[in-house]
Design an enzyme around this catalytic site. Structure first.
Site, PDB file in Angstrom:
ATOM      1  N   SER A  80       0.826  -1.207   0.000  1.00  0.00           N
ATOM      2  CA  SER A  80       0.000   0.000   0.000  1.00  0.00           C
ATOM      3  C   SER A  80       0.861   1.258   0.000  1.00  0.00           C
ATOM      4  CB  SER A  80      -0.933   0.002   1.216  1.00  0.00           C
ATOM      5  OG  SER A  80      -1.790  -1.119   1.179  1.00  0.00           O
ATOM      6  N   ASN A  81       1.971   1.236   0.755  1.00  0.00           N
ATOM      7  CA  ASN A  81       2.865   2.392   0.760  1.00  0.00           C
ATOM      8  C   ASN A  81       3.621   2.535  -0.553  1.00  0.00           C
ATOM      9  OD1 ASN A  81       3.181   3.952   3.516  1.00  0.00           O
ATOM     10  ND2 ASN A  81       2.692   1.835   3.988  1.00  0.00           N
TER      11      ASN A  81
ATOM     12  N   LYS B 169       0.368 -10.152   7.734  1.00  0.00           N
ATOM     13  CA  LYS B 169       0.768  -8.815   8.159  1.00  0.00           C
ATOM     14  C   LYS B 169      -0.456  -8.153   8.771  1.00  0.00           C
ATOM     15  CE  LYS B 169       2.112  -4.177   6.772  1.00  0.00           C
ATOM     16  NZ  LYS B 169       2.258  -3.176   5.696  1.00  0.00           N
TER      17      LYS B 169
ATOM     18  N   ILE C 132       6.408  -5.430   9.370  1.00  0.00           N
ATOM     19  CA  ILE C 132       6.458  -4.852   8.025  1.00  0.00           C
ATOM     20  C   ILE C 132       5.869  -3.464   8.180  1.00  0.00           C
ATOM     21  CG2 ILE C 132       5.804  -5.108   5.598  1.00  0.00           C
ATOM     22  CD1 ILE C 132       5.293  -8.066   6.124  1.00  0.00           C
TER      23      ILE C 132
END
Length: 311
Positions: free
Chosen positions: A50-51, A174, A217
């Site tokens: 997503s980042n 995650k 993460i």
């Protein structure tokens, strides 16, 4: 079927991706960032998370981001740094294709986001079916990515994730929800050598390690990989007070970056402090600047950056 191996415990970073002003890849900056992260001691890099603005990339761009990352690591002596590919599309078919692409481009594992376009019908049975069908077809082991912010509020509970962990090719999760209770239930359900549970937020990194989580993460690693590695090392040496002091900075840094622009803020801060890249994000995201960083927030970020540069 033999259980696939999870990625090793440690510090992982959902790497930000740098763009030119026209939103094309800024390849030199991407390479510089990958190299700084590897030199900072990360265990692995999550590409197209997503980042990394995965939802804004074409299929070919996703593959290219993976190829650039693997090539940069290999050429600079970091062949042991793991690459996890963020996958998960709105259809099972496309997710399978992305996992094939990830294997071809050099990823060892895939982090699979649950589809959310049709959230009202995504009951537990459909969620289980999706992840199992994807894992059945995947040429690399998969992890379940739980991040309600980007899945229309769809938040998988520990029972659902634990059930998926029984699949021989689903090897971890995650938890970007950052829920320590959920992490505790998972790490006490499956042995770590078969199913690894990563926390997804720096503000709960040390508490997750206390509960035998597999590491994290975490987006803030983009700013401070060495600080995260320092906390990890302090914890493993038994220096709890030292680890707590680093956690103090990580917790504040996480909150400040989220408050002041998230991905755009991370890019702007990296550019200012480490001399590469720029703040460009792909629309509809809006770029962030450092203008609003002031007062105690500015002091805390400076303290974190000073620690990072001292290590």
């Amino acid at each position: 079927m033999v259980k696939s191996a999870p990625p090793p415990p440690g510090i992982y970073v959902p790497a930000i991706l740098f763009f030119k002003e026209n939103e094309d890849f800024e390849v030199p900056a991407i390479k510089a960032h990958v190299l700084r992260l590897a030199q900072g001691g990360v265990t692995g890099i999550l590409v197209q998370g997503s980042n990394g603005e995965a939802q804004h990339l074409s299929r070919e761009e996703r593959k290219e981001a993976l190829r650039i990352t693997r090539q940069t690591l290999d050429e600079n002596g970091f062949k042991d740094v793991v690459i996890i590919a963020g996958t998960g599309a709105q259809s099972t078919r496309e997710t399978k294709q992305l996992n094939e692409d990830a294997k071809e481009a050099g990823a060892s594992h895939a982090l699979v986001l649950t589809p959310s376009t049709w959230k009202p019908i995504m009951n537990k049975d459909l969620i289980l079916r999706f992840h199992r069908e994807v894992a059945d077809a995947s040429p690399i082991p998969t992890l379940v990515y739980n991040f309600a912010t980007v899945t229309a509020g769809l938040d998988l509970d520990a029972d659902t994730i634990a059930t998926l962990g029984e699949h021989p090719n689903i090897v971890g999760t995650k938890l970007s929800c950052g829920q320590l209770g959920k992490l505790t239930r998972l790490v006490t359900t499956h042995p770590a050598q078969e199913f690894i549970t990563f926390i997804g937020r720096s503000d709960t990194f040390l508490p997750a390690l206390v509960m035998n989580g597999g590491g994290g993460i975490m987006a803030l690693v983009n700013i401070a990989p060495k600080a995260h590695r320092h906390l990890w090392d302090l914890w493993n040496k038994g220096d709890i007070d030292g680890a707590r002091d680093v956690q103090r900075l990580l917790s504040h840094g996480d909150a400040i970056s989220s408050k002041l622009g998230g991905i755009g803020f991370l890019k702007a801060l990296v550019s200012k402090e480490f001399g590469y890249g720029g703040p460009t994000v792909r629309a509809p995201l809006a770029p962030a600047s450092l203008d609003k960083l002031s007062g105690r927030d500015a002091e805390l970020i400076k303290e974190l950056i000073d620690l990072e540069k001292s290590l």
